[in-house]
Motif scaffolding. Structure first.
Motif, PDB file in Angstrom:
ATOM      1  N   ALA A   1      60.014  68.572  -8.985  1.00 63.04           N
ATOM      2  CA  ALA A   1      60.877  68.910  -7.848  1.00 63.04           C
ATOM      3  C   ALA A   1      61.705  67.698  -7.437  1.00 63.04           C
ATOM      4  O   ALA A   1      62.894  67.808  -7.110  1.00 63.04           O
ATOM      5  CB  ALA A   1      60.030  69.395  -6.673  1.00 63.04           C
TER       6      ALA A   1
ATOM      7  N   GLU B   1      66.445  79.476  -6.097  1.00 64.92           N
ATOM      8  CA  GLU B   1      65.585  78.660  -6.964  1.00 64.92           C
ATOM      9  C   GLU B   1      65.179  77.368  -6.264  1.00 64.92           C
ATOM     10  O   GLU B   1      64.200  76.724  -6.637  1.00 64.92           O
ATOM     11  CB  GLU B   1      66.334  78.298  -8.257  1.00 64.92           C
ATOM     12  N   LEU B   2      65.990  76.981  -5.269  1.00 65.02           N
ATOM     13  CA  LEU B   2      65.714  75.758  -4.491  1.00 65.02           C
ATOM     14  C   LEU B   2      66.103  76.058  -3.055  1.00 65.02           C
ATOM     15  O   LEU B   2      67.139  76.700  -2.809  1.00 65.02           O
ATOM     16  CB  LEU B   2      66.512  74.584  -5.053  1.00 65.02           C
TER      17      LEU B   2
ATOM     18  N   ALA C   1      54.893  75.344  -1.701  1.00 62.67           N
ATOM     19  CA  ALA C   1      56.245  74.801  -1.836  1.00 62.67           C
ATOM     20  C   ALA C   1      56.146  73.374  -2.363  1.00 62.67           C
ATOM     21  O   ALA C   1      55.104  72.724  -2.247  1.00 62.67           O
ATOM     22  CB  ALA C   1      56.951  74.820  -0.488  1.00 62.67           C
TER      23      ALA C   1
ATOM     24  N   THR D   1      64.597  67.274  -9.818  1.00 61.31           N
ATOM     25  CA  THR D   1      65.655  68.255  -9.547  1.00 61.31           C
ATOM     26  C   THR D   1      66.491  67.813  -8.344  1.00 61.31           C
ATOM     27  O   THR D   1      67.726  67.870  -8.361  1.00 61.31           O
ATOM     28  CB  THR D   1      65.033  69.636  -9.250  1.00 61.31           C
TER      29      THR D   1
ATOM     30  N   LYS E   1      58.804  76.588  -5.445  1.00 57.49           N
ATOM     31  CA  LYS E   1      60.186  76.100  -5.467  1.00 57.49           C
ATOM     32  C   LYS E   1      60.302  74.712  -4.830  1.00 57.49           C
ATOM     33  O   LYS E   1      59.591  74.397  -3.881  1.00 57.49           O
ATOM     34  CB  LYS E   1      61.098  77.052  -4.672  1.00 57.49           C
TER      35      LYS E   1
END
Lengths: 225, 225
Positions: free
Chosen positions: B172, B73-74, B137, B175, B99
């Motif tokens: 992102a 997922e990352l 990305a 996260t 991702k």
């Protein structure tokens, strides 16, 4: 000590004022003293004209670059990077020879707008360019990694932060470190030879972006170890 | 979270080990898993071979770059800067699309010896090159400004220090900041868009010289303000 500060902008004012306050005999160097004092407009950054600052600091003399440097035991280059070599040529190689030259200038290139890029970097530095142009001067690069008011009075941050020095002459470096400590710098890291100025000059890109992100120039790097 | 860490060197090991310890499902990506595990010699920096580390971290899987990235997922780019774009091509654009891509690589060029110069800088950065090569990305540049052990465990310094993040995708970035905080980073500065990675990548020249002057890599920048 008899000290010349080349440059009448915010950096020159901050350093000259602090040195005078600490009891040194300070002469600020400029291209043409009469026209510097005659300017009544703020500079391009909105800072007050030199004459306003000088009115509050009458103990600091103003002279041509050459006259200021001639009488000095130590010279501070507080000019803008893009004119630094020209300013030092006007000061005169003979007036720099054998003396510590405390170089604060950064090689900022504003020709493509903000943020500026660096006109020399990575495999060379402005500090090294100055040293090559004036081989008899004892160049010490320092103070180029923080805003003018904190260069002169780092304690105003309220916490210890770090200042870097780079230079090839141990004696000149020791003299400069003594001045830095008298300003209040309590964490001086000697990076080594002047070549290490590549590292401190390349701090400017993050410094400028930090100023944007934090919304203030009142910050400094501390090396935590 | 399912996380792929691309690169088996000290950075990959430190990040993968920490993520596993924190409960994530971690797959380390390499070019050829069999040959990575078969290597018994230390790497060029004298670090133990990956197999020795893997023996102590059997909960971390090893796979090809593509297999590692496909299930993640990352994705963490922990490769060397000079091979980063190739590693990411092997991982596969389709396996990076959509991702967060946490990019740690620095554009170090050792071709002229030590200290290295930067093969991209000032008006561009490796982070931006990666983003342009993999537009789907969500690149977040971070962790590239300190040694591997402190990336993963900043509290081991004993004092608060600063970590920077740069990226164009707010989600992102959030996260990644969450992961950084779980590592113990308690002073995260969001510099802004990915363009600001120019600033953090250009910290490497002073970082390398500080390592020389201090005789250790166990230090970090703190932005005092």
């Amino acid at each position: 000590m008899n000290i010349a500060v080349l440059g009448t902008g915010m950096v020159g004012q901050a350093i000259a004022g602090r040195l005078h306050e600490l009891g040194h005999s300070v002469v600020v160097g400029t291209r043409d003293p009469a026209s510097t004092l005659a300017r009544t407009e703020p500079d391009g950054m909105g800072n007050p004209p030199f004459a306003a600052w000088h009115g509050d600091h009458q103990g600091v003399a103003l002279a041509t670059f050459a006259d200021a440097a001639a009488g000095a035991e130590l010279v501070v280059n507080a000019s803008n990077g893009n004119v630094a070599l020209e300013v030092l040529r006007l000061a005169g190689a003979e007036n720099l020879a054998g003396k510590p030259l405390l170089d604060i200038a950064n090689p900022l290139d504003f020709s493509a707008g903000f943020p500026p890029t660096l006109f020399v970097k990575d495999s060379d530095s402005l500090g090294e360019q100055v040293q090559r142009a004036f081989p008899e001067a004892k160049v010490v690069k320092t103070l180029n990694t923080l805003t003018a008011s904190l260069m002169a009075d780092p304690k105003s941050l309220g916490q210890s932060s770090t200042i870097f020095v780079s230079g090839d002459d141990a004696g000149a470096k020791a003299t400069v470190v003594g001045l830095l400590e008298s300003f209040g710098h309590d964490d001086v890291i000697d990076l080594g030879p002047l070549e290490t100025a590549r590292g401190t000059e390349m701090l400017l890109p993050i410094w400028l972006r930090l100023m944007g992100a934090l919304g203030t120039a009142q910050f400094n790097f501390k090396i935590v170890r």
